[in-house]
Design an enzyme around this catalytic site. Structure first.
Site, PDB file in Angstrom:
ATOM      1  N   GLU A  64      -8.463  29.735  34.618  1.00 54.01           N
ATOM      2  CA  GLU A  64      -9.242  29.018  33.611  1.00 54.01           C
ATOM      3  C   GLU A  64      -9.721  29.999  32.543  1.00 54.01           C
ATOM      4  O   GLU A  64     -10.800  29.884  31.997  1.00 54.01           O
ATOM      5  CB  GLU A  64     -10.408  28.240  34.253  1.00 54.01           C
ATOM      6  CG  GLU A  64     -11.102  28.941  35.393  1.00 54.01           C
ATOM      7  CD  GLU A  64     -12.096  29.987  34.923  1.00 54.01           C
ATOM      8  OE1 GLU A  64     -11.721  31.196  35.022  1.00 54.01           O
ATOM      9  OE2 GLU A  64     -13.200  29.622  34.480  1.00 54.01           O
TER      10      GLU A  64
ATOM     11  N   ASP B  30     -13.386  32.222  28.861  1.00 49.26           N
ATOM     12  CA  ASP B  30     -13.466  31.850  30.282  1.00 49.26           C
ATOM     13  C   ASP B  30     -14.361  30.616  30.378  1.00 49.26           C
ATOM     14  O   ASP B  30     -15.461  30.585  29.818  1.00 49.26           O
ATOM     15  CB  ASP B  30     -14.050  33.010  31.104  1.00 49.26           C
ATOM     16  CG  ASP B  30     -14.008  32.742  32.605  1.00 49.26           C
ATOM     17  OD1 ASP B  30     -13.247  33.437  33.320  1.00 49.26           O
ATOM     18  OD2 ASP B  30     -14.738  31.824  33.071  1.00 49.26           O
ATOM     19  N   ILE B  31     -13.896  29.594  31.073  1.00 46.28           N
ATOM     20  CA  ILE B  31     -14.691  28.375  31.215  1.00 46.28           C
ATOM     21  C   ILE B  31     -15.896  28.664  32.123  1.00 46.28           C
ATOM     22  O   ILE B  31     -15.773  29.374  33.121  1.00 46.28           O
ATOM     23  CB  ILE B  31     -13.842  27.221  31.779  1.00 46.28           C
ATOM     24  CG1 ILE B  31     -12.675  26.931  30.822  1.00 46.28           C
ATOM     25  CG2 ILE B  31     -14.693  25.963  31.981  1.00 46.28           C
ATOM     26  CD1 ILE B  31     -11.785  25.787  31.256  1.00 46.28           C
TER      27      ILE B  31
ATOM     28  N   ASP C 119      -7.585  20.288  37.043  1.00 41.96           N
ATOM     29  CA  ASP C 119      -6.358  20.462  36.258  1.00 41.96           C
ATOM     30  C   ASP C 119      -6.384  19.600  35.001  1.00 41.96           C
ATOM     31  O   ASP C 119      -5.978  20.047  33.921  1.00 41.96           O
ATOM     32  CB  ASP C 119      -5.131  20.090  37.102  1.00 41.96           C
ATOM     33  CG  ASP C 119      -4.735  21.201  38.066  1.00 41.96           C
ATOM     34  OD1 ASP C 119      -5.437  22.242  38.093  1.00 41.96           O
ATOM     35  OD2 ASP C 119      -3.726  21.039  38.788  1.00 41.96           O
TER      36      ASP C 119
ATOM     37  N   ASN D 264     -14.215  21.886  40.098  1.00 45.11           N
ATOM     38  CA  ASN D 264     -13.310  21.703  41.239  1.00 45.11           C
ATOM     39  C   ASN D 264     -14.060  21.185  42.459  1.00 45.11           C
ATOM     40  O   ASN D 264     -13.596  20.266  43.144  1.00 45.11           O
ATOM     41  CB  ASN D 264     -12.641  23.034  41.604  1.00 45.11           C
ATOM     42  CG  ASN D 264     -11.442  23.328  40.725  1.00 45.11           C
ATOM     43  OD1 ASN D 264     -10.803  22.412  40.201  1.00 45.11           O
ATOM     44  ND2 ASN D 264     -11.134  24.601  40.559  1.00 45.11           N
TER      45      ASN D 264
HETATM   46  P1  GH3 Z   1     -18.139  31.634  35.473  1.00 40.91           P
HETATM   47  O1  GH3 Z   1     -16.785  31.890  34.865  1.00 40.91           O
HETATM   48  O2  GH3 Z   1     -18.992  30.883  34.545  1.00 40.91           O
HETATM   49  O3  GH3 Z   1     -18.746  32.874  35.959  1.00 40.91           O
HETATM   50  O4  GH3 Z   1     -17.932  30.667  36.715  1.00 40.91           O
HETATM   51  P2  GH3 Z   1     -16.613  30.076  37.298  1.00 40.91           P
HETATM   52  O5  GH3 Z   1     -16.942  29.102  38.347  1.00 40.91           O
HETATM   53  O6  GH3 Z   1     -15.769  29.569  36.198  1.00 40.91           O
HETATM   54  O7  GH3 Z   1     -15.998  31.354  37.940  1.00 40.91           O
HETATM   55  P3  GH3 Z   1     -14.601  31.987  37.800  1.00 40.91           P
HETATM   56  O8  GH3 Z   1     -14.221  32.018  36.377  1.00 40.91           O
HETATM   57  O9  GH3 Z   1     -14.637  33.314  38.478  1.00 40.91           O
HETATM   58  O10 GH3 Z   1     -13.703  31.008  38.681  1.00 40.91           O
HETATM   59  C1  GH3 Z   1     -12.667  30.228  38.195  1.00 40.91           C
HETATM   60  C2  GH3 Z   1     -12.304  29.143  39.161  1.00 40.91           C
HETATM   61  O11 GH3 Z   1     -11.278  28.374  38.570  1.00 40.91           O
HETATM   62  C3  GH3 Z   1     -11.746  29.602  40.462  1.00 40.91           C
HETATM   63  C4  GH3 Z   1     -10.540  28.772  40.730  1.00 40.91           C
HETATM   64  O12 GH3 Z   1     -10.646  28.019  41.909  1.00 40.91           O
HETATM   65  C5  GH3 Z   1     -10.451  27.843  39.576  1.00 40.91           C
HETATM   66  N1  GH3 Z   1      -9.101  27.733  39.070  1.00 40.91           N
HETATM   67  C6  GH3 Z   1      -8.293  28.740  38.677  1.00 40.91           C
HETATM   68  N2  GH3 Z   1      -7.090  28.246  38.261  1.00 40.91           N
HETATM   69  C7  GH3 Z   1      -7.141  26.895  38.426  1.00 40.91           C
HETATM   70  C8  GH3 Z   1      -6.196  25.837  38.185  1.00 40.91           C
HETATM   71  O13 GH3 Z   1      -5.069  26.024  37.738  1.00 40.91           O
HETATM   72  N3  GH3 Z   1      -6.600  24.562  38.464  1.00 40.91           N
HETATM   73  C9  GH3 Z   1      -7.849  24.295  38.955  1.00 40.91           C
HETATM   74  N4  GH3 Z   1      -8.177  23.027  39.190  1.00 40.91           N
HETATM   75  N5  GH3 Z   1      -8.751  25.280  39.196  1.00 40.91           N
HETATM   76  C10 GH3 Z   1      -8.406  26.566  38.941  1.00 40.91           C
HETATM   77 MG    MG Z   2     -15.024  30.711  34.657  1.00 41.21          MG
HETATM   78 MG    MG Z   3     -12.540  33.031  35.343  1.00 40.95          MG
HETATM   79 MG    MG Z   4     -16.020  34.736  36.039  1.00 42.42          MG
END
Ligand code: GH3
Ligand code: MG
Ligand code: MG
Ligand code: MG
Length: 325
Positions: free
Chosen positions: A245, A202-203, A219, A210
């Site tokens: 992500e 997980d990123i 993206d 974003n």
């Molecule tokens: P952490 O995992 O470190 O807890 O923090 P985070 O900010 O990465 O939190 P989380 O993994 O819960 O959120 C992922 C975010 O990624 C939420 C969503 O808006 C964004 N995201 C998901 N899919 C896509 C995508 O296809 N494109 C883009 N640009 N953003 C995306």
């Molecule tokens: Mg994340």
């Molecule tokens: Mg996530």
């Molecule tokens: Mg998360």
């Protein structure tokens, strides 16, 4: 022999007129490799094909086999006992690179035996001597058209097969494909086969990317991130986009230690170098957290992923940018 040459010459002239007179046949051309027993024979045969075909005459079967892949059709004279055209046909048929190449064999009208042998070898069509130029063009056209159609179908099939297993944004495999491969690997393990490990990735703080740079840059980061994932993996490993992500790596044959090393390599490669930001802004440093688990005998996919997921949770909770098993 001289008489024969004169006859050929006359036929050739006649043919030149025929070429000009070709009425309203559709302009379906193609590159044709014409293989004869000797150079003049091949040239004469090639000369019977006119626009829109482009013909290349060859009399060395090895050269013909070498060139065949570049052509839309091969015409082989199998009517000359001093030249083993049938052997060339068999070779072109058995070679993976030319298996789909249409072959038209030239036979003597009364030589049914050779005609049957040629067809048995997988030649697509035969034409009998003396050759009628109109018939030759029609048979050539039919084979070239058939090949073009088959190629289109094959390309479309490849494309839809690929779409069924790939994630369109990143080009990685999709979740469904990853789950089915994981299932397969677990079946293998249950049957006494090789180990398998997986890493959930997980990123870190992707929302910030974003929020700071916009969704389009987010993206683009996902794409660059995926490319970097791929470049760190072995050919047998599988990388898939599991969700937004989130990603999964599957390591067939790997016990937990080896999987940890591979995931750590990926983590370091991602963190090492930032990803491009929009014009005029500072490049984007990205880190990831990963949870690794090795399959235990009797595991189903949920069991394995649950362990990888709690390891990922631990990686997040202990400060991110790390791999935990
Ligand atoms: P952490 O995992 O470190 O807890 O923090 P985070 O900010 O990465 O939190 P989380 O993994 O819960 O959120 C992922 C975010 O990624 C939420 C969503 O808006 C964004 N995201 C998901 N899919 C896509 C995508 O296809 N494109 C883009 N640009 N953003 C995306
Ligand atoms: Mg994340
Ligand atoms: Mg996530
Ligand atoms: Mg998360």
């Amino acid at each position: 022999l001289r008489l024969k040459l004169v006859m050929d010459e006359l036929r050739l002239r006649h043919r030149e007129r025929e070429c000009e007179a070709e009425p309203d046949a559709p302009l379906q051309g193609g590159a044709v490799l014409v293989v004869g027993a000797d150079a003049p024979g091949a040239e004469r045969l090639a000369a019977r094909l006119c626009e829109p075909f482009t013909a290349r005459a060859v009399s060395d079967p090895r050269e013909a086999a070498y060139l065949a892949g570049e052509f839309d059709l091969m015409i082989v004279d199998v009517s000359n006992p001093r030249f083993d055209g049938l052997r060339l046909c068999a070779r072109v048929r058995s070679d993976a690179a030319t298996r789909q190449l249409p072959i038209l064999a030239v036979v003597e009208a009364d030589d049914r035996r050779t005609m049957v042998r040629a067809l048995d070898l997988g030649v697509n069509d035969v034409i009998a001597r003396p050759i009628d130029a109109g018939e030759l063009a029609a048979r050539a056209r039919t084979q070239i058209r058939r090949k073009a159609y088959a190629d289109t179908l094959r390309d479309r099939l490849d494309e839809s097969l690929e779409m069924a297993v790939k994630d369109p944004l990143t080009g990685l495999f999709n979740r469904r494909y990853a789950l089915s491969r994981l299932n397969q690997a677990l079946d293998g393990l249950a049957a006494g086969g090789e180990p398998v490990s997986a890493a959930l990735i997980d990123i870190d703080h992707f929302k910030r990317i974003n929020d700071t740079f916009g969704h389009a840059t987010g993206d683009a980061v996902l794409k660059g991130f995926s490319a970097r994932l791929m470049s760190e993996l072995r050919a047998v490993d599988i990388a898939a986009r599991f969700g937004g992500e989130e990603f999964i790596l599957i390591f067939p044959g790997a016990q937990v230690r080896e999987a940890m090393e591979a995931a750590e390599r990926v983590r370091a490669a991602v963190a090492r170098e930032p990803f491009p930001a929009p014009e005029g802004r500072e490049a984007i440093l990205v880190t990831l957290s990963a949870g690794v688990a090795e399959a235990r005998p009797g595991d189903d996919v949920e069991d394995l992923l649950a362990r990888a997921d709690s390891a990922l949770y631990e990686a997040k909770a202990s400060g991110r940018n790390q791999v935990v098993d």
